[in-house]
Design a protein around this motif. Structure first.
Motif, PDB file in Angstrom:
ATOM      1  N   GLY A 159       0.826  -1.204   0.000  1.00 29.73           N
ATOM      2  CA  GLY A 159       0.000   0.000   0.000  1.00 29.73           C
ATOM      3  C   GLY A 159       0.862   1.257   0.000  1.00 29.73           C
ATOM      4  O   GLY A 159       2.061   1.219  -0.275  1.00 29.73           O
ATOM      5  N   SER A 160       0.227   2.375   0.369  1.00 28.41           N
ATOM      6  CA  SER A 160       0.932   3.662   0.287  1.00 28.41           C
ATOM      7  C   SER A 160       1.468   4.148   1.637  1.00 28.41           C
ATOM      8  O   SER A 160       2.464   4.872   1.688  1.00 28.41           O
ATOM      9  CB  SER A 160      -0.010   4.721  -0.283  1.00 28.41           C
ATOM     10  OG  SER A 160      -1.195   4.776   0.519  1.00 28.41           O
TER      11      SER A 160
ATOM     12  N   PRO B 147       3.252   2.857   4.059  1.00 25.42           N
ATOM     13  CA  PRO B 147       4.646   2.599   4.475  1.00 25.42           C
ATOM     14  C   PRO B 147       5.701   3.340   3.664  1.00 25.42           C
ATOM     15  O   PRO B 147       6.885   3.289   4.006  1.00 25.42           O
ATOM     16  CB  PRO B 147       4.813   1.090   4.304  1.00 25.42           C
ATOM     17  CG  PRO B 147       3.458   0.531   4.046  1.00 25.42           C
ATOM     18  CD  PRO B 147       2.641   1.646   3.459  1.00 25.42           C
TER      19      PRO B 147
ATOM     20  N   HIS C 284      -9.520  -4.791   6.447  1.00 26.61           N
ATOM     21  CA  HIS C 284      -8.598  -5.820   5.916  1.00 26.61           C
ATOM     22  C   HIS C 284      -7.177  -5.501   6.315  1.00 26.61           C
ATOM     23  O   HIS C 284      -6.840  -4.359   6.621  1.00 26.61           O
ATOM     24  CB  HIS C 284      -8.741  -5.966   4.396  1.00 26.61           C
ATOM     25  CG  HIS C 284      -7.986  -4.954   3.580  1.00 26.61           C
ATOM     26  ND1 HIS C 284      -8.603  -3.857   3.003  1.00 26.61           N
ATOM     27  CD2 HIS C 284      -6.683  -4.878   3.234  1.00 26.61           C
ATOM     28  CE1 HIS C 284      -7.698  -3.151   2.324  1.00 26.61           C
ATOM     29  NE2 HIS C 284      -6.532  -3.745   2.465  1.00 26.61           N
ATOM     30  N   THR C 285      -6.356  -6.535   6.287  1.00 26.07           N
ATOM     31  CA  THR C 285      -4.923  -6.339   6.449  1.00 26.07           C
ATOM     32  C   THR C 285      -4.207  -7.341   5.558  1.00 26.07           C
ATOM     33  O   THR C 285      -4.807  -8.368   5.182  1.00 26.07           O
ATOM     34  CB  THR C 285      -4.473  -6.487   7.910  1.00 26.07           C
ATOM     35  OG1 THR C 285      -3.128  -5.994   8.054  1.00 26.07           O
ATOM     36  CG2 THR C 285      -4.573  -7.926   8.393  1.00 26.07           C
TER      37      THR C 285
END
Ligand code: 6PG
Length: 245
Positions: A45-46, A48, A151-152
């Protein structure tokens, strides 16, 4: 493991990234000293991006022995490694290249393969890398994000992938593009020693409130409860803005 997760609320995204970078350095130090190597599974994703950019430059890069870290991924989109949506590409651009991480120390998910093949391939990679010998891959540090639906990794609420219990890696389906994903399974996520959820922005506030306030609701992120590990939530004030306690 402590049942109560460690929760830190930081004033803004920049401070969140800095505190997260300090935590990464801290949590990889001990396995490096003890075993000579640390295994880290990266979030996609964005969120990190800022963290990875910080880790790749001083002062954090001088405190992190990159040569002793083996990088893995919690999940990947089923796209080629040079696709702008690739989690591997994001980590490569923000951290691996700037920090000079050797390709041999990065174990990416081959998103260019069909989903089931990519999942089986990554499971073979994990089982064959010589770093995990038990029933589950025990990452020294697992970085995770949180979606606004709870979600993860790529374990989305109500999908079959969340319930896969006989494998370390599974193909999964996302509600948004790119729909085909590959993810560590819940059992693999729960084997980690240290888990850091990195969550930023007002759009995540509802999910944070539900995941931390109603764990019994069973959202995927709420089910990451390592038997022998510790979960740390690093939130910025916006992401924590709907928490009631
Ligand atoms: C992915 C991630 C996913 C991500 C959350 C949050 O591949 O997208 O693994 O679980 O961490 O969706 O994404 P943002 O950081 O972009 O909000």
């Amino acid at each position: 493991m402590s049942d109560t997760p460690d929760i830190q609320i930081l004033p803004d995204a920049a401070t969140l990234a800095r505190i997260a970078a300090d935590a990464v350095v801290r949590y990889v130090q001990e396995p490096i000293v003890t075993h000579g190597v640390a295994t880290v599974a990266l979030a996609g994703g964005s969120t990190p991006r800022r963290l990875y950019e910080l880790l790749a430059r001083p002062p954090h890069s001088t405190r992190l022995d990159f040569a002793s870290v083996r990088f893995f991924f919690g999940d990947e989109r089923c796209v080629p490694p040079d696709d702008p949506r690739s989690n591997y590409r994001m980590a490569r651009e923000t951290m691996f290249v700037p920090a000079g991480v050797a390709d041999a120390n990065v174990f990416r998910i081959r998103g260019e393969l069909p989903p089931a093949d990519a999942a089986a391939d990554y499971e073979r990679t994990l089982r064959g890398c010589g770093l995990f010998s038990g029933d589950w891959p025990v990452f020294d540090l697992l970085l995770l994000g949180l979606g606004d639906d709870g979600h993860t990794a790529s374990l989305f609420p109500g999908t079959a992938a969340v319930e896969v219990a006989d494998r370390w890696v599974t193909a999964s389906r996302a509600p948004a593009d790119p729909r085909d994903r590959v993810s560590l399974t819940l059992g693999a996520l729960c084997a980690a020693r240290q888990v850091i959820f990195l969550v930023s922005g007002r759009s995540k506030a509802g999910a944070v409130a539900r995941v931390l306030g109603e764990p019994e609701a069973g959202l995927p992120a709420a089910r990451v409860r390592p038997a022998a590990g510790q979960v740390h939530w690093l939130l910025d004030a916006d992401a924590a803005s709907q928490r009631h306690r």
